[in-house]
Write an enzyme that holds these catalytic residues in place. Structure first.
Site, PDB file in Angstrom:
ATOM      1  N   LYS A  46      -2.084   6.191  -4.510  1.00  0.00           N
ATOM      2  CA  LYS A  46      -3.135   7.164  -4.224  1.00  0.00           C
ATOM      3  C   LYS A  46      -2.853   8.501  -4.910  1.00  0.00           C
ATOM      4  CE  LYS A  46      -3.497   5.010   0.320  1.00  0.00           C
ATOM      5  NZ  LYS A  46      -2.156   4.378   0.332  1.00  0.00           N
ATOM      6  N   SER A  95      -3.860   2.143   9.920  1.00  0.00           N
ATOM      7  CA  SER A  95      -3.575   2.283  11.355  1.00  0.00           C
ATOM      8  C   SER A  95      -4.342   1.240  12.169  1.00  0.00           C
ATOM      9  CB  SER A  95      -3.911   3.697  11.845  1.00  0.00           C
ATOM     10  OG  SER A  95      -3.201   4.673  11.124  1.00  0.00           O
ATOM     11  N   GLU A 122       5.131   9.248  17.263  1.00  0.00           N
ATOM     12  CA  GLU A 122       6.271  10.036  16.795  1.00  0.00           C
ATOM     13  C   GLU A 122       5.843  11.345  16.141  1.00  0.00           C
ATOM     14  OE1 GLU A 122       7.868   8.194  12.803  1.00  0.00           O
ATOM     15  OE2 GLU A 122       7.001   6.585  14.020  1.00  0.00           O
ATOM     16  N   LYS A 140       2.204  -1.345   9.282  1.00  0.00           N
ATOM     17  CA  LYS A 140       3.506  -0.882   8.809  1.00  0.00           C
ATOM     18  C   LYS A 140       4.578  -1.220   9.826  1.00  0.00           C
ATOM     19  CE  LYS A 140       6.673   2.578   9.537  1.00  0.00           C
ATOM     20  NZ  LYS A 140       7.151   3.186  10.799  1.00  0.00           N
ATOM     21  N   ASN A 155     -10.725   7.992   3.080  1.00  0.00           N
ATOM     22  CA  ASN A 155     -11.126   9.070   3.994  1.00  0.00           C
ATOM     23  C   ASN A 155     -12.449   9.737   3.611  1.00  0.00           C
ATOM     24  OD1 ASN A 155      -8.622   8.950   5.647  1.00  0.00           O
ATOM     25  ND2 ASN A 155      -7.659   9.605   3.735  1.00  0.00           N
ATOM     26  N   TYR A 174       3.687   9.644   0.340  1.00  0.00           N
ATOM     27  CA  TYR A 174       4.605   8.987   1.260  1.00  0.00           C
ATOM     28  C   TYR A 174       6.064   9.283   0.927  1.00  0.00           C
ATOM     29  CZ  TYR A 174       0.443   6.245   2.504  1.00  0.00           C
ATOM     30  OH  TYR A 174      -0.820   5.855   2.887  1.00  0.00           O
ATOM     31  N   ASN A 231       3.209  -9.970  12.123  1.00  0.00           N
ATOM     32  CA  ASN A 231       1.957  -9.383  11.641  1.00  0.00           C
ATOM     33  C   ASN A 231       1.226 -10.290  10.654  1.00  0.00           C
ATOM     34  OD1 ASN A 231       2.481  -7.143  13.206  1.00  0.00           O
ATOM     35  ND2 ASN A 231       3.134  -5.835  11.513  1.00  0.00           N
ATOM     36  N   HIS A 260      -6.803  10.056  -2.364  1.00  0.00           N
ATOM     37  CA  HIS A 260      -6.206   9.997  -1.022  1.00  0.00           C
ATOM     38  C   HIS A 260      -7.070  10.707   0.032  1.00  0.00           C
ATOM     39  CE1 HIS A 260      -2.034   9.567   1.054  1.00  0.00           C
ATOM     40  NE2 HIS A 260      -3.014   9.391   1.912  1.00  0.00           N
ATOM     41  N   ARG A 291       8.912  -8.325  13.128  1.00  0.00           N
ATOM     42  CA  ARG A 291       7.548  -7.809  13.257  1.00  0.00           C
ATOM     43  C   ARG A 291       6.752  -8.051  11.979  1.00  0.00           C
ATOM     44  NH1 ARG A 291       6.389  -3.991  16.886  1.00  0.00           N
ATOM     45  NH2 ARG A 291       7.959  -5.099  18.100  1.00  0.00           N
ATOM     46  N   ASP A 296       0.846  -1.198   0.000  1.00  0.00           N
ATOM     47  CA  ASP A 296       0.000   0.000   0.000  1.00  0.00           C
ATOM     48  C   ASP A 296       0.880   1.247   0.000  1.00  0.00           C
ATOM     49  OD1 ASP A 296      -2.919   1.064   0.512  1.00  0.00           O
ATOM     50  OD2 ASP A 296      -1.571   2.224   1.801  1.00  0.00           O
ATOM     51  N   GLY A 327      -4.004   1.282  15.875  1.00  0.00           N
ATOM     52  CA  GLY A 327      -4.412   2.478  16.602  1.00  0.00           C
ATOM     53  C   GLY A 327      -3.313   3.499  16.736  1.00  0.00           C
TER      54      GLY A 327
END
Length: 318
Positions: free
Chosen positions: A70, A210, A219, A264, A162, A41, A274, A103, A270, A36, A213
């Site tokens: 996007k 996300s 960051e 991500k 969105n 980005y 995932n 996007h 990790r 994705d 969450g």
């Protein structure tokens, strides 16, 4: 879920340019086939390098991969949509995208690619008083130009990110090619049940970004440390019951409710963690307990960050 699209994807948001190509190759080795991406980005060229190397090494073929990108806000006008798509295709070293999304339902003034790319949110970032400049481009114009990309074979499917339910209802009155996907922020603190149901009524699949969450937002100072879902009782109880990590429980919750997810990470261990969520299922009681954590807490909210970062109040959710 869309045919051929793996339900667990690899999200490329916030992966540093210098790490992106290696992360993509490592993700392919870990088993990811769904990537994705987005112009905004700022790492699509590096993503393309990683994908090209993975293909050259025989790790995958192009047909094995699902690649999403996007359309950025500054390219909403009909005459700029194809330009933006072709730039993403060139950077990703692809002839065709599997899925191309609007996007944000936010049109900003055009910034030529040669002038600055990706354009980001500010029209004139080097000025003494930089501005986020809105453009008078209706979403139906942008959608028609997205449909033309399908007609030309540049993308296989188109969709939206969105959007709220009202925009979806409106889109479905004029879309010649229906949206294949709605991508939204969704996790147990923002379950979005009505919006997901609305999309389903129209046959639109949903991807949750996300899915863990707050983790993506610490960051960026867009979430407080105390807002992590990883330590919530309902998640920890389920993790202990199944011998899984809290992150795996959260991802399983997202998959089990029927959404695709795009976590991500740049850490190989990790990445594998995932993906390792197919060997257990949450009970109805566990699903309900995790869903009940909902607070309608949106971390990625233009109605908050556009004003804080760019001096322009631009809400898209009421």
């Amino acid at each position: 879920m869309l045919q051929d699209m793996p339900q667990i994807g690899f999200g490329l948001w916030k992966i540093p340019q210098q790490d992106t190509a290696a992360s993509v190759i490592e993700a392919v080795r870990a088993g990811y086939r769904h990537f994705d991406s987005a112009a905004d980005y700022a790492n699509e060229a590096e993503t393309g390098e990683g994908l090209a190397q993975a293909i050259a090494e025989g790790l995958v073929t192009r047909d094995d991969l699902w690649v999403t990108s996007k359309l950025w806000n500054t390219f909403h006008a009909a005459q700029h949509v194809e330009e933006a798509c072709r730039k993403s295709l060139a950077d990703l070293q692809l002839d065709c995208l599997d899925l191309y999304l609007i996007h944000f339902p936010i049109a900003l003034e055009y910034v030529p690619i040669a002038q600055r790319y990706p354009p980001e949110w500010l029209n004139n970032p080097s000025d003494a008083i930089p501005e986020m400049k809105r453009a008078a481009v209706p979403l139906h114009e942008t959608w028609a130009a997205m449909e033309a990309l399908v007609d030309k074979g540049l993308v296989k499917r188109i969709g939206i990110c969105n959007y709220n339910s009202a925009l979806i209802h409106d889109l479905m009155t004029y879309a010649r090619i229906k949206p294949a996907m709605l991508q939204i922020e969704a996790h147990p603190y923002l379950t979005q049940e009505k919006l997901i149901r609305c999309a389903g009524e129209y046959g639109i699949d949903v991807t949750a970004f996300s899915p863990l969450g707050a983790q993506s937002y610490f960051e960026l100072n867009m979430a407080d440390a105390g807002e992590s879902l990883l330590g919530s009782a309902a998640v920890m109880v389920a993790a202990q019951a199944h011998g899984k990590t809290p992150a795996q429980v959260l991802l399983r919750w997202g998959v089990q409710r029927g959404t695709a997810i795009i976590p991500k990470t740049s850490k190989p261990d990790r990445m594998r963690e995932n993906l390792a969520i197919d060997d257990f299922a949450l009970s109805n009681v566990e699903m309900a307990a995790i869903t009940s954590l909902n607070q309608d807490r949106r971390f990625n909210d233009p109605g908050v960050f556009t004003e804080a970062a760019f001096g322009t109040f631009h809400p898209i959710y009421d």
